[in-house]
Design an enzyme around this catalytic site. Structure first.
Site, PDB file in Angstrom:
ATOM      1  N   ASN A  65      72.158  56.198  74.545  1.00 52.30           N
ATOM      2  CA  ASN A  65      71.689  55.626  75.738  1.00 52.30           C
ATOM      3  C   ASN A  65      70.292  55.165  75.720  1.00 52.30           C
ATOM      4  OD1 ASN A  65      73.732  55.773  77.791  1.00 52.30           O
ATOM      5  ND2 ASN A  65      74.070  58.048  77.579  1.00 52.30           N
ATOM      6  N   GLU A  96      78.720  60.728  68.939  1.00 55.78           N
ATOM      7  CA  GLU A  96      77.235  60.997  68.964  1.00 55.78           C
ATOM      8  C   GLU A  96      77.319  62.523  68.534  1.00 55.78           C
ATOM      9  OE1 GLU A  96      74.851  59.672  71.893  1.00 55.78           O
ATOM     10  OE2 GLU A  96      73.310  59.038  70.297  1.00 55.78           O
TER      11      GLU A  96
END
Ligand SMILES: NC(=O)c1ccc[n+]([C@@H]2O[C@H](COP(=O)([O-])OP(=O)(O)OC[C@H]3O[C@@H](n4cnc5c(N)ncnc54)[C@H](O)[C@@H]3O)[C@@H](O)[C@H]2O)c1
Length: 296
Positions: A189, A151
């Site tokens: 997340n 990411e």
């Protein structure tokens, strides 16, 4: 780019060092602790052995990879020739701000400073340096040599040029980089942690037991691991801290950590690393079994 310094030789740092070295980069692996460096190098060696056993790489590839990694406990020594620094030290805001100030002072002016943080603002880290346009998030997934995603998080001031360089570099590691912006929890997340939190809330409300919740998600949604087992694997303290970052950052009650999670962390039940979480890992063999299942 030739020289990559990796700060922290823990779970993520040794995986990041392994991945860069296997792709031919010179890696300077830095940790404050000799014991962590030794443990990190042993882990890399064992993971390479597993790849040799599976005939994914040869013995020569293994020794070439290990030969590309040099270890340091002196950060200044380790970073002085680096083109890119990937910080993977303990998740603590003050520590990361201190490290980035030092990196900014010592590294050559063209060096890119990346962090593997799971939840701390890239923009806040970049703001303590004199080169915020060269600070970026490189969020590798655990276990790094196996997981494809990186990411890539752009801070408020990260330049297009630096983002493109890091995207291309990640591809040379055989990874799939995905660009996201810098808001609490980034993307991974922000989506994963509410699911884990909801599974804890489901348990807390007595809707179903631990194994039942995990079975529903494994067999019904084809997840490789149930959310409660995954929480144990990530560490319940880590899950709590990421939820708190999102709760504070968005001021939205939907991210409020479940009271059961808070209680378990206060009781020291942190999952695999403490020997007990939603599952019991008292015998080390059992904990290993969980980790190996995940690696498959
Ligand atoms: N564990 C995961 O699944 C995971 C996944 C993605 C991202 N992350 C992020 O990666 C980072 C590292 O996490 P981890 O799980 O590898 O932690 P870890 O506790 O396994 O390792 C951290 C290492 O950093 C070292 N360290 C501490 N201060 C240092 C300093 N000043 N200089 C050099 N080394 C120092 C420690 O000695 C330790 O070896 C954190 O920011 C975390 O949020 C973790």
């Amino acid at each position: 780019m030739k020289n990559i310094a990796v700060i922290g030789a823990g779970t993520m740092g040794n995986g990041i060092a392994h991945t860069f070295a296997q792709s031919g980069f010179n890696v300077q692996l830095i940790d404050i602790s000799d014991a962590s460096l030794e443990k990190g190098m042993n882990t890399i060696s064992r993971n390479l052995d597993r790849m040799v056993a599976k005939e994914k790489i040869s013995e020569t590839d293994k020794s070439d990879t290990l030969g590309k990694i040099t270890t340091f406990t002196n950060t200044e020594e380790g970073i002085k020739h680096a083109d890119l620094i990937v910080e993977a030290a303990t998740e603590n805001l003050d520590l990361k701000l201190k490290i980035f100030k030092q990196l900014d002072d010592v590294c050559n002016e063209n060096a890119i400073l990346a962090t593997n943080t799971s939840s701390i603002s890239i923009t806040q880290i970049a703001a303590v340096t004199s080169r915020p346009e060269k600070v970026i998030g490189m969020h590798f997934m655990n276990p790094v040599p196996i997981m494809k995603l990186v990411e890539i998080i752009r801070g408020y001031s990260t330049s297009d040029e630096v983002t493109n360089t890091i995207m291309e570099l990640s591809k040379t590691l055989g990874k799939v980089p995905t660009e996201v912006n810098d808001y609490p929890g980034f993307v991974a997340n922000r989506i994963l942690m509410p699911m884990i939190n909801e599974s804890i809330e489901t348990l807390y409300n007595g809707v179903a037991g631990v194994e039942e919740i995990d079975t529903v998600m494994k067999l019904g949604m084809a997840h490789p691991m149930g959310p409660l087992q995954l929480a144990d694997f990530i560490g319940l303290d880590v899950c709590l801290s990421i939820l708190n970052v999102m709760y504070d950052g968005f001021k939205n009650p939907k991210y409020a950590p479940c009271p059961l999670l808070v209680n378990m962390v206060m009781a020291g039940k942190l999952g695999v690393k403490s020997g007990e979480g939603f599952y019991d890992y008292a015998e080390s063999r059992k904990a290993e079994k969980v980790a190996t299942q995940f690696l498959k």
